[in-house]
Motif scaffolding. Structure first.
Motif, PDB file in Angstrom:
ATOM      1  N   ASN A 139      12.428 -20.719  -2.753  1.00  0.00           N
ATOM      2  CA  ASN A 139      12.266 -19.985  -4.018  1.00  0.00           C
ATOM      3  C   ASN A 139      13.599 -19.496  -4.574  1.00  0.00           C
ATOM      4  N   LYS A 140      14.695 -20.061  -4.078  1.00  0.00           N
ATOM      5  CA  LYS A 140      16.026 -19.644  -4.535  1.00  0.00           C
ATOM      6  C   LYS A 140      16.762 -20.802  -5.207  1.00  0.00           C
ATOM      7  N   PHE A 141      17.628 -21.493  -4.445  1.00  0.00           N
ATOM      8  CA  PHE A 141      18.447 -22.560  -5.025  1.00  0.00           C
ATOM      9  C   PHE A 141      18.387 -23.832  -4.171  1.00  0.00           C
ATOM     10  N   GLY A 149      16.408 -47.397  -3.256  1.00  0.00           N
ATOM     11  CA  GLY A 149      17.315 -48.510  -3.487  1.00  0.00           C
ATOM     12  C   GLY A 149      18.703 -47.978  -3.781  1.00  0.00           C
ATOM     13  N   ASN A 150      19.255 -48.354  -4.920  1.00  0.00           N
ATOM     14  CA  ASN A 150      20.563 -47.836  -5.331  1.00  0.00           C
ATOM     15  C   ASN A 150      20.458 -46.614  -6.240  1.00  0.00           C
ATOM     16  N   GLN A 151      19.245 -46.179  -6.498  1.00  0.00           N
ATOM     17  CA  GLN A 151      19.042 -45.039  -7.395  1.00  0.00           C
ATOM     18  C   GLN A 151      19.072 -43.736  -6.619  1.00  0.00           C
ATOM     19  N   VAL A 152      19.846 -42.773  -7.117  1.00  0.00           N
ATOM     20  CA  VAL A 152      19.950 -41.456  -6.487  1.00  0.00           C
ATOM     21  C   VAL A 152      19.128 -40.467  -7.304  1.00  0.00           C
ATOM     22  N   ASN A 153      18.143 -39.843  -6.659  1.00  0.00           N
ATOM     23  CA  ASN A 153      17.254 -38.890  -7.317  1.00  0.00           C
ATOM     24  C   ASN A 153      17.630 -37.467  -6.922  1.00  0.00           C
ATOM     25  N   VAL A 154      17.551 -36.567  -7.879  1.00  0.00           N
ATOM     26  CA  VAL A 154      17.878 -35.160  -7.653  1.00  0.00           C
ATOM     27  C   VAL A 154      16.676 -34.313  -8.065  1.00  0.00           C
ATOM     28  N   SER A 155      16.252 -33.412  -7.184  1.00  0.00           N
ATOM     29  CA  SER A 155      15.098 -32.554  -7.457  1.00  0.00           C
ATOM     30  C   SER A 155      15.430 -31.108  -7.136  1.00  0.00           C
ATOM     31  N   THR A 156      14.969 -30.205  -8.007  1.00  0.00           N
ATOM     32  CA  THR A 156      15.224 -28.772  -7.812  1.00  0.00           C
ATOM     33  C   THR A 156      13.952 -27.984  -7.516  1.00  0.00           C
ATOM     34  N   GLY A 157      12.796 -28.633  -7.581  1.00  0.00           N
ATOM     35  CA  GLY A 157      11.532 -27.914  -7.489  1.00  0.00           C
ATOM     36  C   GLY A 157      10.999 -27.557  -8.859  1.00  0.00           C
ATOM     37  N   VAL A 158      11.867 -27.602  -9.872  1.00  0.00           N
ATOM     38  CA  VAL A 158      11.467 -27.356 -11.264  1.00  0.00           C
ATOM     39  C   VAL A 158      11.580 -28.635 -12.082  1.00  0.00           C
ATOM     40  N   VAL A 159      12.679 -29.379 -11.882  1.00  0.00           N
ATOM     41  CA  VAL A 159      12.894 -30.643 -12.601  1.00  0.00           C
ATOM     42  C   VAL A 159      13.285 -31.739 -11.611  1.00  0.00           C
ATOM     43  N   ASP A 160      13.024 -32.978 -12.011  1.00  0.00           N
ATOM     44  CA  ASP A 160      13.449 -34.161 -11.267  1.00  0.00           C
ATOM     45  C   ASP A 160      14.257 -35.046 -12.219  1.00  0.00           C
ATOM     46  N   THR A 161      15.386 -35.551 -11.740  1.00  0.00           N
ATOM     47  CA  THR A 161      16.210 -36.434 -12.555  1.00  0.00           C
ATOM     48  C   THR A 161      16.933 -37.415 -11.650  1.00  0.00           C
ATOM     49  N   THR A 162      17.762 -38.260 -12.237  1.00  0.00           N
ATOM     50  CA  THR A 162      18.519 -39.240 -11.471  1.00  0.00           C
ATOM     51  C   THR A 162      19.993 -39.163 -11.848  1.00  0.00           C
ATOM     52  N   VAL A 163      20.839 -39.630 -10.942  1.00  0.00           N
ATOM     53  CA  VAL A 163      22.264 -39.783 -11.243  1.00  0.00           C
ATOM     54  C   VAL A 163      22.407 -41.072 -12.040  1.00  0.00           C
ATOM     55  N   SER A 186      15.027 -20.090  -8.533  1.00  0.00           N
ATOM     56  CA  SER A 186      15.290 -18.654  -8.652  1.00  0.00           C
ATOM     57  C   SER A 186      15.235 -18.173 -10.092  1.00  0.00           C
ATOM     58  N   LEU A 187      15.665 -19.026 -11.044  1.00  0.00           N
ATOM     59  CA  LEU A 187      15.724 -18.617 -12.445  1.00  0.00           C
ATOM     60  C   LEU A 187      14.564 -19.152 -13.273  1.00  0.00           C
ATOM     61  N   PHE A 188      14.014 -20.303 -12.898  1.00  0.00           N
ATOM     62  CA  PHE A 188      13.019 -20.952 -13.751  1.00  0.00           C
ATOM     63  C   PHE A 188      11.711 -21.281 -13.030  1.00  0.00           C
ATOM     64  N   GLY A 189      11.608 -20.910 -11.771  1.00  0.00           N
ATOM     65  CA  GLY A 189      10.380 -21.174 -11.036  1.00  0.00           C
ATOM     66  C   GLY A 189       9.311 -20.142 -11.335  1.00  0.00           C
ATOM     67  N   PRO A 190       8.087 -20.344 -10.827  1.00  0.00           N
ATOM     68  CA  PRO A 190       7.012 -19.364 -11.035  1.00  0.00           C
ATOM     69  C   PRO A 190       7.356 -18.056 -10.341  1.00  0.00           C
ATOM     70  N   PRO A 191       6.881 -16.927 -10.874  1.00  0.00           N
ATOM     71  CA  PRO A 191       7.178 -15.638 -10.235  1.00  0.00           C
ATOM     72  C   PRO A 191       6.535 -15.548  -8.862  1.00  0.00           C
ATOM     73  N   ALA A 192       7.198 -14.842  -7.977  1.00  0.00           N
ATOM     74  CA  ALA A 192       6.669 -14.669  -6.625  1.00  0.00           C
ATOM     75  C   ALA A 192       5.388 -13.848  -6.678  1.00  0.00           C
ATOM     76  N   PRO A 193       4.373 -14.176  -5.826  1.00  0.00           N
ATOM     77  CA  PRO A 193       3.120 -13.409  -5.828  1.00  0.00           C
ATOM     78  C   PRO A 193       3.358 -11.962  -5.423  1.00  0.00           C
ATOM     79  N   ALA A 194       2.581 -11.065  -6.046  1.00  0.00           N
ATOM     80  CA  ALA A 194       2.709  -9.637  -5.741  1.00  0.00           C
ATOM     81  C   ALA A 194       2.218  -9.367  -4.330  1.00  0.00           C
ATOM     82  N   PRO A 195       2.840  -8.440  -3.605  1.00  0.00           N
ATOM     83  CA  PRO A 195       2.399  -8.135  -2.240  1.00  0.00           C
ATOM     84  C   PRO A 195       1.004  -7.522  -2.237  1.00  0.00           C
TER      85      PRO A 195
END
Length: 249
Positions: A139-141, A149-163, A186-195
């Motif tokens: 839930n941070k970074f 194959g030769n494709q490099v994929n990058v994922s943040t948990g919010v977005v997915d893209t390729t190099v 940390s900045l764009f993910g869903p808010p953490a559930p309340a305790p």
């Protein structure tokens, strides 16, 4: 045997002289090759084109100076994922303006890996990949890099893209083009559930209670005795008054 001399034409002489003068002037004006200057991330992105928004953010947050300083004063190297202008333009309107200055710094740091990674190394890195933003918790970074194959994929948990392109590499700095802005959880993910609320605690008897409870029930017994004594005293007083009244009548 007579020797025949061919006359040297004036035109040929002038042409030769012009060529000599031109070569001499060119050599005099050509500067000697100088040493390559220090690495400058801004100039690299400017030369590549289509990274104006990223350049502006780097200047505003002084991230460009930090990157240049680290590159020119250490041997650790660095890898930068560079979103294009179109990548920033595809963000929801007002996204960047909604971030504080520190959050903008964290966003840019999330695009910088503090080690030099070649394209082949990107295919074998351990996930989550640590960036300059720090904490790689879910839930941070977290930044995950995978390959197909030769494709490099990058994922943040919010977005997915390729190099999509390798912009620059010199053995200490690698700059790769990505077509989406890497948005961290940390900045764009869903808010953490309340305790969950804590269970209600049973109220303890305080010193201000009228009749403090005891284990042996002595307090209740004392109270009962006091009530019985009061009733007897009241009856005796009433009887005495009645007897005295009868004597005087």
């Amino acid at each position: 045997m007579a020797t025949t001399f061919k006359p040297f034409s004036t035109l040929n002489f002038l042409a030769s002289l012009l060529i000599i003068l031109q070569c001499t002037t060119t050599l005099a004006q050509a500067p000697p090759p100088g040493p390559s200057g220090p690495t400058n991330i801004t100039k690299i992105l400017e030369k590549a084109g289509q990274f104006n928004t990223l350049i502006r953010l780097m200047k505003v947050t002084q991230m460009s100076d930090q990157i240049d300083t680290q590159l020119n004063n250490s041997n650790q190297g660095m890898t930068v994922f560079a979103p294009t202008d179109n990548a920033f333009a595809s963000l929801k309107a007002g996204t960047l303006n909604s971030l504080s200055d520190q959050q903008k710094v964290s966003l840019l740091q999330f695009h910088v890996v503090p080690t030099y990674l070649t394209t082949s190394q990107l295919q074998t890195v351990s996930n989550p990949l640590r960036t300059q933003a720090g904490d790689t918790a879910s839930n941070k970074f977290p930044l995950n890099v995978t390959t197909s194959g030769n494709q490099v994929n990058v994922s943040t948990g919010v977005v997915d893209t390729t190099v999509s392109n390798s912009i620059y590499t010199d053995g200490s700095l690698a700059v790769y083009q990505v077509d989406k802005v890497l948005l961290p959880m940390s900045l764009f993910g869903p808010p953490a559930p309340a305790p969950a609320p804590e269970p209600l605690k049973k109220k303890k008897s305080g010193a201000g209670d009228d009749v403090p409870a005891t284990n042996d029930g002595s307090a209740s017994a004392d109270a009962s005795d006091a009530i019985a004594f009061g009733s007897c005293f009241s009856g005796l007083f009433t009887g005495t008054v009645a007897f005295i009244t009868a004597l005087y009548l």
